[in-house]
Design a protein around this motif. Sequence first.
Motif: not given
Length: 300
Positions: A102-105, A114-120, A153-168
């Motif tokens: 899922i995405l919660r950018d 909540e946005e962090l936890e849901g994506v993790l 987005a997780g391996i190299f980074g992407n704006f607006g995706q700290t939750n998704y990037g950390a999970a990935k």
Amino acid sequence: MIEFGGRVAVVTGAGGGLGRSYALELARRGARVVVNDLGGGVDGSGASTKSADLVVDEITSAGGEAVASYDSVAETSGGEAIVGRALDSYGQIDIVVNNAGILRDRSFSNMSREELEGVLATHLFGGFNVSQPAFKAMKDANYGRFVFTSSNAGIFGNFGQTNYGAAKAGLVGLSNVIAIEGAKYGIQSNVIAPAARTRMTEDLLGPMADLLDPEQVMPMVVYLCAEENPYTHEIFTAGGGRYGRIFIGTNEGWFAGRNVVPTVEEIADRIEEIRDISAYEVPLSSSEEIMIIGRALGGS
Ligand code: NAI
């Protein structure tokens, strides 16, 4: 020919997008497939049995074998139920493609817990929840293939995706350790970083979208699931017809000397040597990196 006759595969998030194409091809090549999907929105809200059912219908009407699972990967009980569905229906589990997501950018300053936890919960805990019971069954059978879905987005980074990037990025670590722990049981684990036009990305890809068919990611993932694939502990990228490898390496670096504590100024003086990646290695465990340190120490 790469075939999956006699194999049982779980594909999470297989009701649409990339997961659907993996499930269809694995089934077409003879695997019995658990098509798992919670059936919610891109942000993870809601649930429906429809998308998983549709993919199961597609598989069975083409002469393949599949069952649906509507459990959420985000729950421990969901992971157990998904693996249980494979074991109850087919008596074994050989392949797990951890794909649900899922995405919660949101920009970092504004991201809520909540946005962090849901994506993790969906990506990272989801990968754990499904893979742990599967790993136990695979150990007993001395065979297994895992694919974890990361992202550039997780391996190299992407704006607006700290939750998704950390999970990935976390999934890369999860896969690496499973690859090491699984090796002696014939269990392999690799990571895919896909790029494809799906409902998750249709608004993000811009003009390239037309050239990023999810079907083009599928052959790489299906190969990673195959017995014929000898590689484990690696990260592959696939999108738009380009297939490649992403790796985490370490360079030669600068050696200050045995039992030497350099000054901060010496680090400043040497920083370009410390950063230089013209020569590098790709360690396949923490001890392999320690050996590189050991080599420097030995050579002083
Ligand atoms: P998608 O939204 O079509 O597929 C994700 C599927 O996962 C959906 O069908 C959704 O219902 C399901 N899902 C979500 N939460 C779930 C849960 N808790 N339990 C079970 N199923 C759940 O999007 P897409 O693009 O096919 O994504 C597949 C994977 O690829 C995701 O992990 C995504 O993050 C990853 N990815 C996709 C990229 C792309 O370019 N499309 C780029 C990088 C990564």
